[in-house]
Write a protein that holds these residues in place. Structure first.
Motif, PDB file in Angstrom:
ATOM      1  N   LEU A   5       0.732  -1.249  -0.038  1.00 20.14           N
ATOM      2  CA  LEU A   5      -0.231   0.323  -0.104  1.00 20.14           C
ATOM      3  C   LEU A   5       0.880   1.251   0.048  1.00 20.14           C
ATOM      4  O   LEU A   5       1.885   1.141   0.732  1.00 20.14           O
ATOM      5  N   VAL A   6       0.596   2.347  -0.800  1.00 16.22           N
ATOM      6  CA  VAL A   6       1.340   3.398  -0.742  1.00 16.22           C
ATOM      7  C   VAL A   6       0.090   4.465  -0.493  1.00 16.22           C
ATOM      8  O   VAL A   6      -1.057   4.636  -0.725  1.00 16.22           O
ATOM      9  N   LYS A   7       0.816   5.366   0.399  1.00 23.49           N
ATOM     10  CA  LYS A   7      -0.100   6.483   0.752  1.00 23.49           C
ATOM     11  C   LYS A   7       0.491   7.956   0.656  1.00 23.49           C
ATOM     12  O   LYS A   7       1.718   7.800   1.062  1.00 23.49           O
ATOM     13  N   GLY A   8       0.074   9.059   0.037  1.00 22.86           N
ATOM     14  CA  GLY A   8       0.516  10.107   0.264  1.00 22.86           C
ATOM     15  C   GLY A   8       0.375  10.800  -1.293  1.00 22.86           C
ATOM     16  O   GLY A   8       0.769  11.898  -1.501  1.00 22.86           O
ATOM     17  N   PHE A   9      -0.708  10.175  -2.166  1.00 23.32           N
ATOM     18  CA  PHE A   9      -0.555  10.805  -3.577  1.00 23.32           C
ATOM     19  C   PHE A   9      -1.761  11.887  -3.577  1.00 23.32           C
ATOM     20  O   PHE A   9      -1.857  12.732  -4.400  1.00 23.32           O
ATOM     21  N   LEU A 167      -3.570  -0.961   9.082  1.00 27.05           N
ATOM     22  CA  LEU A 167      -2.607  -0.469   7.950  1.00 27.05           C
ATOM     23  C   LEU A 167      -1.189   0.320   8.288  1.00 27.05           C
ATOM     24  O   LEU A 167      -0.763   0.702   7.373  1.00 27.05           O
ATOM     25  N   ARG A 168      -0.934   0.297   9.569  1.00 25.94           N
ATOM     26  CA  ARG A 168       0.096   1.137   9.824  1.00 25.94           C
ATOM     27  C   ARG A 168       1.241   0.189  10.174  1.00 25.94           C
ATOM     28  O   ARG A 168       1.642  -0.017  11.475  1.00 25.94           O
ATOM     29  N   THR A 169       1.900  -0.633   9.448  1.00 25.03           N
ATOM     30  CA  THR A 169       3.159  -1.378   9.675  1.00 25.03           C
ATOM     31  C   THR A 169       4.187  -1.009   8.878  1.00 25.03           C
ATOM     32  O   THR A 169       3.838  -0.928   7.672  1.00 25.03           O
ATOM     33  N   GLY A 170       5.292  -1.133   9.029  1.00 22.15           N
ATOM     34  CA  GLY A 170       6.370  -0.958   8.016  1.00 22.15           C
ATOM     35  C   GLY A 170       6.687   0.452   8.095  1.00 22.15           C
ATOM     36  O   GLY A 170       6.799   0.903   7.026  1.00 22.15           O
ATOM     37  N   GLY A 202       0.474 -10.891   7.732  1.00 23.18           N
ATOM     38  CA  GLY A 202       0.216  -9.305   7.117  1.00 23.18           C
ATOM     39  C   GLY A 202      -0.168  -9.378   5.803  1.00 23.18           C
ATOM     40  O   GLY A 202       0.048  -9.776   4.853  1.00 23.18           O
ATOM     41  N   THR A 203      -1.294  -8.436   5.477  1.00 26.41           N
ATOM     42  CA  THR A 203      -1.692  -8.050   4.181  1.00 26.41           C
ATOM     43  C   THR A 203      -1.233  -6.888   3.395  1.00 26.41           C
ATOM     44  O   THR A 203      -0.939  -6.812   2.374  1.00 26.41           O
ATOM     45  N   PHE A 204      -1.113  -5.798   4.354  1.00 28.73           N
ATOM     46  CA  PHE A 204      -0.920  -4.546   3.849  1.00 28.73           C
ATOM     47  C   PHE A 204      -0.079  -3.596   4.735  1.00 28.73           C
ATOM     48  O   PHE A 204       0.259  -3.969   5.889  1.00 28.73           O
ATOM     49  N   GLN A 205       1.091  -2.935   4.142  1.00 24.38           N
ATOM     50  CA  GLN A 205       1.977  -2.477   4.852  1.00 24.38           C
ATOM     51  C   GLN A 205       2.537  -0.981   4.043  1.00 24.38           C
ATOM     52  O   GLN A 205       2.145  -0.656   3.191  1.00 24.38           O
ATOM     53  N   ASN A 206       3.414  -0.601   4.543  1.00 24.06           N
ATOM     54  CA  ASN A 206       4.180   0.834   4.157  1.00 24.06           C
ATOM     55  C   ASN A 206       3.327   2.016   4.246  1.00 24.06           C
ATOM     56  O   ASN A 206       2.745   2.463   3.425  1.00 24.06           O
ATOM     57  N   TYR A 207       3.237   2.591   5.579  1.00 29.60           N
ATOM     58  CA  TYR A 207       2.713   3.681   5.669  1.00 29.60           C
ATOM     59  C   TYR A 207       4.051   4.654   6.455  1.00 29.60           C
ATOM     60  O   TYR A 207       4.311   4.301   7.552  1.00 29.60           O
ATOM     61  N   MET A 208       4.507   5.536   5.739  1.00 29.27           N
ATOM     62  CA  MET A 208       3.978   5.867   4.325  1.00 29.27           C
ATOM     63  C   MET A 208       5.127   5.656   3.349  1.00 29.27           C
ATOM     64  O   MET A 208       6.129   5.626   3.551  1.00 29.27           O
ATOM     65  N   TYR A 209       4.540   5.358   2.099  1.00 29.81           N
ATOM     66  CA  TYR A 209       5.632   4.880   0.997  1.00 29.81           C
ATOM     67  C   TYR A 209       6.156   6.025   0.353  1.00 29.81           C
ATOM     68  O   TYR A 209       6.986   6.152  -0.046  1.00 29.81           O
ATOM     69  N   LEU A 210       5.185   7.115   0.192  1.00 33.72           N
ATOM     70  CA  LEU A 210       5.406   8.521  -0.489  1.00 33.72           C
ATOM     71  C   LEU A 210       5.185   9.561   0.790  1.00 33.72           C
ATOM     72  O   LEU A 210       4.043   9.539   1.192  1.00 33.72           O
ATOM     73  N   GLY A 211       6.036  10.446   0.844  1.00 32.02           N
ATOM     74  CA  GLY A 211       6.100  11.535   1.772  1.00 32.02           C
ATOM     75  C   GLY A 211       5.086  12.668   1.249  1.00 32.02           C
ATOM     76  O   GLY A 211       4.820  12.608   0.020  1.00 32.02           O
ATOM     77  N   GLY A 212       4.705  13.664   1.915  1.00 29.00           N
ATOM     78  CA  GLY A 212       3.817  14.657   1.603  1.00 29.00           C
ATOM     79  C   GLY A 212       3.991  16.021   2.092  1.00 29.00           C
ATOM     80  O   GLY A 212       5.252  16.006   2.965  1.00 29.00           O
ATOM     81  N   THR A 213       3.255  16.957   1.762  1.00 28.44           N
ATOM     82  CA  THR A 213       3.379  18.457   2.439  1.00 28.44           C
ATOM     83  C   THR A 213       2.167  18.829   2.679  1.00 28.44           C
ATOM     84  O   THR A 213       1.253  18.709   1.884  1.00 28.44           O
ATOM     85  N   HIS A 214       1.897  19.464   3.887  1.00 31.46           N
ATOM     86  CA  HIS A 214       0.674  20.178   4.314  1.00 31.46           C
ATOM     87  C   HIS A 214       0.763  21.414   3.840  1.00 31.46           C
ATOM     88  O   HIS A 214       1.787  22.394   4.266  1.00 31.46           O
ATOM     89  N   PHE A 215      -0.190  22.063   3.163  1.00 36.89           N
ATOM     90  CA  PHE A 215      -0.088  23.293   2.338  1.00 36.89           C
ATOM     91  C   PHE A 215      -1.156  23.865   3.198  1.00 36.89           C
ATOM     92  O   PHE A 215      -2.153  23.708   3.667  1.00 36.89           O
ATOM     93  N   GLY A 216      -1.074  25.345   3.379  1.00 35.02           N
ATOM     94  CA  GLY A 216      -2.013  26.295   4.038  1.00 35.02           C
ATOM     95  C   GLY A 216      -2.285  25.840   5.619  1.00 35.02           C
ATOM     96  O   GLY A 216      -1.043  25.682   6.083  1.00 35.02           O
ATOM     97  N   CYS A 217      -3.164  25.583   5.938  1.00 40.11           N
ATOM     98  CA  CYS A 217      -3.878  25.514   7.426  1.00 40.11           C
ATOM     99  C   CYS A 217      -4.141  24.084   7.523  1.00 40.11           C
ATOM    100  O   CYS A 217      -4.936  23.662   8.184  1.00 40.11           O
TER     101      CYS A 217
END
Length: 284
Positions: A5-9, A167-170, A202-217
């Motif tokens: 699993l990839v999170k951050g798009f 979903l929060r492993t690895g 386990g079935t899903f892993q990799n939080y997070m695979y892609l980093g992100g940025t918080h814009f604004g507030c």
């Protein structure tokens, strides 16, 4: 096949998503739906620009990836007010994250809209689309005791999902607080954690695979920084965090080679002294 699993798009434009999915092609995708972004005012919806979740899902479908759609209503503490719209907080008599008729009705209105939009575009797996699971709520077990008996009605509402997902492993790292250290998890620790996760079914892993940025507030709190890089295999700019990305790619290739055994085989685990555990996979 047990997918990565990839999170951050979320919040990235279409061209960027296409480029990033090429770097994470062997996995699947995990997508938060931020209620306060899509319904900033009650019954006034915004799915324009980078909030166009349908276009986003169609883009990842075109790359052959899978998706776990996390509709909220609460998504995470890392996002402002956990994703709840401010107008929801101000409704007379409402109680959040517990059984409350006002809360239930508003959740139903929003989640039904998201599901109907995805269904209309045939984006669920049963329709040939990329969405293999849809998730309601997030990390509720961390605070469930605070809600008393009402929590039982909240999590056992009619038509509630019958599958609970961890979903929060690895973890690649962690979010960063203002003035805090840069989060870091070594390549060796990360790779071991992911392999061990699959070892125990386990079935899903990799939080997070892609980093992100918080814009604004949009950053949550308290004092979470704008950077949500997470020391992930793909950093918040979409660049390869080479050793992590490369080592996970090798591990994923090994897991792929054992696809049938991992998916259909039987696991036998033996615990030895000094915290040594050996698992054997059998496939007939």
């Amino acid at each position: 096949m047990k997918k990565t699993l990839v999170k951050g798009f979320s919040g990235r434009d279409r061209k960027e998503v296409k480029a990033l999915t090429k770097k994470a092609k062997n996995g699947g995708l995990e997508t938060y739906v931020f209620w306060n972004a899509h319904e900033p005012h009650r019954q006034e919806y915004d799915f324009s620009g980078y909030l166009d979740i349908i276009r986003f899902l169609k883009t990842i479908k075109s790359t052959g990836m899978y998706d776990v759609l996390r509709i909220g209503p609460y998504v995470c503490a890392g996002w402002n007010y956990g994703g709840f719209p401010v107008w929801l907080h101000n409704m007379l008599g409402i109680e959040l994250r517990t059984y409350n008729e006002i809360n239930k009705n508003e959740i139903q209105n929003f989640t039904t809209k998201i599901v109907d939009m995805a269904r209309q575009e045939k984006l669920f797996a049963s329709q040939g689309g990329p969405i293999i699971l849809a998730q309601i709520e997030n990390e509720y077990g961390n605070f469930i005791s605070a809600y008393g008996d009402a929590r039982k009605s909240y999590i056992n509402c009619p038509n509630s999902p019958k599958m609970w997902c961890g979903l929060r492993t690895g973890l690649g790292g962690e979010f960063k607080h203002w003035g805090g250290r840069n989060p870091h998890k070594t390549v060796e620790d990360l790779t071991f954690a992911v392999a061990r996760f699959f070892q125990f079914g386990g079935t899903f892993q990799n939080y997070m695979y892609l980093g992100g940025t918080h814009f604004g507030c949009t950053a949550g709190g308290p004092y979470i920084s704008a950077s949500y890089d997470y020391d992930a295999p793909l950093d918040e700019y979409g660049n390869l965090n080479e050793r992590k990305w490369g080592n996970l790619k090798k591990l994923h290739n090994h897991l792929k080679s054992m696809e049938k055994t991992l998916t259909y085989g039987d696991i036998s685990t033996t615990n030895f002294k000094d915290t040594v555990t050996v698992s054997k996979l059998f496939f007939f």
